[in-house]
Scaffold this motif. Structure first.
Motif, PDB file in Angstrom:
ATOM      1  N   LEU A  61      57.250  48.579  52.457  1.00 51.05           N
ATOM      2  CA  LEU A  61      57.087  49.938  53.204  1.00 51.05           C
ATOM      3  C   LEU A  61      56.317  49.596  54.708  1.00 51.05           C
ATOM      4  O   LEU A  61      56.548  50.232  55.634  1.00 51.05           O
ATOM      5  CB  LEU A  61      56.152  50.842  52.544  1.00 51.05           C
ATOM      6  N   VAL A  99      63.045  60.942  57.541  1.00 53.78           N
ATOM      7  CA  VAL A  99      62.424  60.212  56.647  1.00 53.78           C
ATOM      8  C   VAL A  99      63.624  58.998  56.547  1.00 53.78           C
ATOM      9  O   VAL A  99      63.174  58.135  55.829  1.00 53.78           O
ATOM     10  CB  VAL A  99      62.169  61.059  55.321  1.00 53.78           C
ATOM     11  N   LEU A 251      60.575  69.228  56.429  1.00 60.95           N
ATOM     12  CA  LEU A 251      59.485  69.827  56.053  1.00 60.95           C
ATOM     13  C   LEU A 251      59.877  70.778  54.939  1.00 60.95           C
ATOM     14  O   LEU A 251      58.854  70.794  54.078  1.00 60.95           O
ATOM     15  CB  LEU A 251      58.786  70.506  57.132  1.00 60.95           C
ATOM     16  N   GLY A 255      57.917  69.537  51.665  1.00 56.40           N
ATOM     17  CA  GLY A 255      56.787  70.345  51.514  1.00 56.40           C
ATOM     18  C   GLY A 255      56.726  71.155  50.193  1.00 56.40           C
ATOM     19  O   GLY A 255      55.646  72.034  50.123  1.00 56.40           O
ATOM     20  N   LEU A 295      48.287  61.619  41.306  1.00 58.22           N
ATOM     21  CA  LEU A 295      49.350  61.112  42.162  1.00 58.22           C
ATOM     22  C   LEU A 295      49.452  59.625  41.854  1.00 58.22           C
ATOM     23  O   LEU A 295      50.478  58.863  42.076  1.00 58.22           O
ATOM     24  CB  LEU A 295      48.818  61.189  43.461  1.00 58.22           C
ATOM     25  N   THR A 299      52.817  60.481  39.220  1.00 60.51           N
ATOM     26  CA  THR A 299      53.347  61.187  40.815  1.00 60.51           C
ATOM     27  C   THR A 299      54.475  61.997  40.575  1.00 60.51           C
ATOM     28  O   THR A 299      55.581  61.661  39.886  1.00 60.51           O
ATOM     29  CB  THR A 299      53.434  60.042  41.916  1.00 60.51           C
ATOM     30  N   LEU A 329      57.597  53.665  42.781  1.00 60.58           N
ATOM     31  CA  LEU A 329      56.268  54.132  43.049  1.00 60.58           C
ATOM     32  C   LEU A 329      55.567  54.365  41.970  1.00 60.58           C
ATOM     33  O   LEU A 329      54.316  54.079  41.926  1.00 60.58           O
ATOM     34  CB  LEU A 329      56.104  55.306  44.147  1.00 60.58           C
ATOM     35  N   PHE A 358      52.374  58.574  48.568  1.00 61.10           N
ATOM     36  CA  PHE A 358      52.694  59.246  49.882  1.00 61.10           C
ATOM     37  C   PHE A 358      53.592  58.224  50.877  1.00 61.10           C
ATOM     38  O   PHE A 358      53.790  58.434  52.139  1.00 61.10           O
ATOM     39  CB  PHE A 358      51.375  59.734  50.730  1.00 61.10           C
ATOM     40  N   ILE A 362      54.966  53.674  58.766  1.00 59.16           N
ATOM     41  CA  ILE A 362      55.361  54.666  59.779  1.00 59.16           C
ATOM     42  C   ILE A 362      55.860  55.833  59.205  1.00 59.16           C
ATOM     43  O   ILE A 362      55.940  57.044  59.861  1.00 59.16           O
ATOM     44  CB  ILE A 362      56.402  54.107  60.680  1.00 59.16           C
ATOM     45  N   PHE A 364      54.579  57.320  56.575  1.00 61.30           N
ATOM     46  CA  PHE A 364      53.607  57.796  55.514  1.00 61.30           C
ATOM     47  C   PHE A 364      53.731  59.409  55.770  1.00 61.30           C
ATOM     48  O   PHE A 364      53.816  60.150  56.590  1.00 61.30           O
ATOM     49  CB  PHE A 364      52.180  57.391  55.975  1.00 61.30           C
ATOM     50  N   GLY A 367      52.671  65.609  55.221  1.00 62.33           N
ATOM     51  CA  GLY A 367      52.161  66.460  54.603  1.00 62.33           C
ATOM     52  C   GLY A 367      50.776  66.157  53.409  1.00 62.33           C
ATOM     53  O   GLY A 367      50.548  67.045  52.691  1.00 62.33           O
ATOM     54  N   LEU A 370      48.102  68.629  53.282  1.00 65.83           N
ATOM     55  CA  LEU A 370      48.387  70.044  52.971  1.00 65.83           C
ATOM     56  C   LEU A 370      48.690  70.009  51.343  1.00 65.83           C
ATOM     57  O   LEU A 370      48.195  70.895  50.613  1.00 65.83           O
ATOM     58  CB  LEU A 370      49.399  70.602  53.620  1.00 65.83           C
TER      59      LEU A 370
HETATM   60  C1  HEM Z   1      52.079  66.598  47.640  1.00 65.86           C
HETATM   61  C2  HEM Z   1      53.056  66.011  47.091  1.00 65.86           C
HETATM   62  C3  HEM Z   1      53.649  65.063  48.287  1.00 65.86           C
HETATM   63  C4  HEM Z   1      54.116  63.738  47.937  1.00 65.86           C
HETATM   64  C5  HEM Z   1      53.895  62.960  46.459  1.00 65.86           C
HETATM   65  C6  HEM Z   1      54.969  63.415  49.042  1.00 65.86           C
HETATM   66  C7  HEM Z   1      55.654  62.284  49.114  1.00 65.86           C
HETATM   67  C8  HEM Z   1      56.092  61.415  50.189  1.00 65.86           C
HETATM   68  C9  HEM Z   1      56.733  60.172  50.166  1.00 65.86           C
HETATM   69  C10 HEM Z   1      56.857  59.254  49.328  1.00 65.86           C
HETATM   70  C11 HEM Z   1      57.425  60.200  51.485  1.00 65.86           C
HETATM   71  C12 HEM Z   1      58.033  58.914  52.106  1.00 65.86           C
HETATM   72  C13 HEM Z   1      57.227  57.940  52.722  1.00 65.86           C
HETATM   73  C14 HEM Z   1      57.966  56.826  53.142  1.00 65.86           C
HETATM   74  O1  HEM Z   1      58.802  56.440  53.452  1.00 65.86           O
HETATM   75  O2  HEM Z   1      57.032  55.708  53.509  1.00 65.86           O
HETATM   76  C15 HEM Z   1      57.093  61.301  52.193  1.00 65.86           C
HETATM   77  C16 HEM Z   1      57.210  61.641  53.573  1.00 65.86           C
HETATM   78  C17 HEM Z   1      57.390  62.866  54.132  1.00 65.86           C
HETATM   79  N1  HEM Z   1      56.366  63.938  53.679  1.00 65.86           N
HETATM   80 FE1  HEM Z   1      55.578  63.896  51.764  1.00 65.86          FE
HETATM   81  N2  HEM Z   1      54.864  64.264  49.994  1.00 65.86           N
HETATM   82  C18 HEM Z   1      54.114  65.368  49.760  1.00 65.86           C
HETATM   83  C19 HEM Z   1      54.017  66.440  50.017  1.00 65.86           C
HETATM   84  C20 HEM Z   1      54.315  66.730  51.485  1.00 65.86           C
HETATM   85  C21 HEM Z   1      54.161  67.955  52.176  1.00 65.86           C
HETATM   86  C22 HEM Z   1      53.329  69.198  51.451  1.00 65.86           C
HETATM   87  C23 HEM Z   1      54.812  67.846  53.286  1.00 65.86           C
HETATM   88  C24 HEM Z   1      54.861  69.075  54.477  1.00 65.86           C
HETATM   89  C25 HEM Z   1      54.402  70.064  54.566  1.00 65.86           C
HETATM   90  C26 HEM Z   1      55.621  66.707  53.338  1.00 65.86           C
HETATM   91  C27 HEM Z   1      56.152  66.171  54.507  1.00 65.86           C
HETATM   92  C28 HEM Z   1      56.531  64.980  54.768  1.00 65.86           C
HETATM   93  C29 HEM Z   1      57.645  64.600  55.623  1.00 65.86           C
HETATM   94  C30 HEM Z   1      57.777  65.273  56.912  1.00 65.86           C
HETATM   95  C31 HEM Z   1      57.812  63.112  55.507  1.00 65.86           C
HETATM   96  C32 HEM Z   1      58.552  62.183  56.100  1.00 65.86           C
HETATM   97  C33 HEM Z   1      57.708  61.572  57.211  1.00 65.86           C
HETATM   98  C34 HEM Z   1      58.237  60.484  57.970  1.00 65.86           C
HETATM   99  O3  HEM Z   1      59.481  60.158  57.785  1.00 65.86           O
HETATM  100  O4  HEM Z   1      57.866  59.924  59.052  1.00 65.86           O
HETATM  101  N3  HEM Z   1      55.242  65.906  52.227  1.00 65.86           N
HETATM  102  N4  HEM Z   1      56.277  62.240  51.464  1.00 65.86           N
END
Ligand code: HEM
Length: 415
Positions: A61, A99, A251, A255, A295, A299, A329, A358, A362, A364, A367, A370
């Motif tokens: 990662l 992503v 999103l 989200g 988590l 997870t 993960l 999470f 880059i 990470f 959200g 939130l």
């Molecule tokens: C609460 C449980 C959540 C988990 C377990 C989770 C998990 C993840 C994971 C594993 C990634 C990919 C990270 C990577 O490729 O290194 C990610 C990316 C992302 N998450 Fe979450 N997420 C959660 C909640 C949210 C929420 C609530 C939002 C928005 C409201 C959100 C928005 C995003 C976005 C926009 C990305 C892409 C970021 C990027 O590519 O730069 N996630 N999340």
């Protein structure tokens, strides 16, 4: 690729994360696999190299120069040409959103997203989250068993993220439905006959978001979409309206199901051993620890993906360029070299936050704060209102057939 072309690479021919057995209990499958001897192995059922150790996954990662995010949303099956055409015509490209992009394209979207997704905006969501939890719980009839997913864990994050984006309330149901199609298309194994339906939904979903951005451009409000439009106004070439729609696409899904399943897994793990639930009822100071431990322990995003950009050696295994990696993960969360007694659920665990739920680096999760806030406030209010909550006995939990989003589809409880 034939197996003999992978010299020195262990192969687990029966590893299939979409099998009924795996979907029902991946941790039982994990316990049976010889992961100490084969921390990286090839899984022909999905044509992926599976990476299981915390240290290896973290290294992947943190190295976007070697490992591309291009596989993050790649369909697991080859899509029918008709489905592919519908997706392309709808603007859903092979690397459909932030992503799955690498720098510099990723940076172009991530930077404005971070600017608009401020801690202030998240903090300001707190009263809204609390009010939504209360409203949803008010609607429950506690004299009979109820499904907590339908009553709370599914509608809560959808309502929160859609209102954060500025989506009109009457469209929530439609958006939730499109998200379901997206999960199947990108992370499941839909039969050919269903692919066109999923692809058509995806194109409609994309179109809706483009229209939302165009409409909001003329009617600004205090929401995330308007904040992105303000950034667009500063320099329309730096962030186009099409890109804003793409960010909303990220999103709306990220989200929603992630958080629905996080809350479902958390309540399930607490109620499985009622003493855990009772401990939280007695001391709500345990709640942040419970969320982190969920988590780590169970997870809601158990696997994420990458592709090698050059030949690498990972976990002692030589992997060619262009190989697809299944970063498990959930296995990183159970890595005993990082988390002693990893199968125990312990809200007091000092280093639970080292989980990789999470991601890292880059991409990470934007959200994370939130999502955790929603889980904490949901648990606070549930333990306050229903201190005697218990699982309905002998229910068989069902899970959506996909590799990356996991939580119960229904969770029957009694107050
Ligand atoms: C609460 C449980 C959540 C988990 C377990 C989770 C998990 C993840 C994971 C594993 C990634 C990919 C990270 C990577 O490729 O290194 C990610 C990316 C992302 N998450 Fe979450 N997420 C959660 C909640 C949210 C929420 C609530 C939002 C928005 C409201 C959100 C928005 C995003 C976005 C926009 C990305 C892409 C970021 C990027 O590519 O730069 N996630 N999340």
């Amino acid at each position: 690729m034939a197996l003999d072309q992978r010299p020195g690479c262990p192969v687990h021919a029966d590893f299939d994360p979409l099998s009924d057995e795996f979907l029902a209990d991946p941790y039982a499958v994990m316990a049976r696999l010889p992961l100490a001897e084969t921390p990286v192995f090839y899984a022909p059922a999905i044509d992926y190299y599976v990476v299981t150790r915390h240290a290896d996954i973290e290294a992947v990662l943190l190295d976007p120069g070697t490992y591309s995010a291009g596989a993050a949303q790649l369909p697991l099956v080859t899509l029918e040409p008709e489905a592919t055409e519908i997706l392309l015509a709808g603007g859903h490209r092979p690397q459909p959103s932030m992503v799955s992009l690498d720098p510099p394209a990723h940076t172009r979207l991530r930077r404005p997203t971070s600017r608009a997704f401020t801690p202030r905006r998240v903090t300001e969501m707190e009263p809204r989250v609390r009010a939504t939890v209360a409203e949803l719980l008010d609607a429950i009839d506690p004299s009979a068993p109820f499904d907590l997913v339908e009553a709370l864990t599914f509608p809560l994050p959808a309502t929160v993220v859609f209102s954060f984006m500025g989506v009109p309330e009457e469209d929530y149901v439609q958006l939730k439905d499109w998200c379901g199609h997206r999960a199947t298309l990108a992370w499941g194994r839909p039969p050919a006959a269903e692919q066109v339906e999923h692809a058509t939904s995806m194109a409609a979903y994309r179109r809706y978001l483009r229209e939302l951005v165009a409409r909001k451009a003329g009617e600004r409000a205090d929401d995330f979409t308007s904040a992105l439009l303000a950034i667009h106004d500063e320099d329309p070439d730096a962030l186009s309206q099409e890109e804003i729609a793409s960010i909303l696409f990220s999103l709306s899904f990220a989200g929603h199901e992630t958080t629905n399943y996080l809350i479902g897994n958390m309540i399930r793990r607490l109620l499985e051993e009622p003493a855990r639930w009772d401990a939280v009822v007695a001391a709500d100071s345990l709640i942040p620890g419970v969320v982190e431990e969920t988590l780590r322990h169970d997870t809601s995003v158990p696997a994420w993906r990458r592709i090698t950009k050059r030949p690498v050696t990972l976990g002692g295994v030589d992997i060619p360029e262009g190989a697809k990696l299944f970063l498990w993960l959930a296995a990183a969360g159970r890595d005993a070299s990082v988390f002693p007694d990893p199968d125990a659920f312990d809200p007091h665990r000092a280093n639970a936050k080292r989980h990789l739920a999470f991601g890292k680096g880059i991409h990470f999760c934007i959200g994370s704060a939130l999502g955790k806030l929603e889980a904490q406030l949901a648990l606070e209010e549930l333990t306050r209102r229903f201190p005697g909550l218990r699982l309905v006995e002998e229910q068989k939990l069902e899970f959506h057939p996909n590799i990356s989003f996991r939580g119960p589809l229904a969770l029957w409880v009694r107050a």
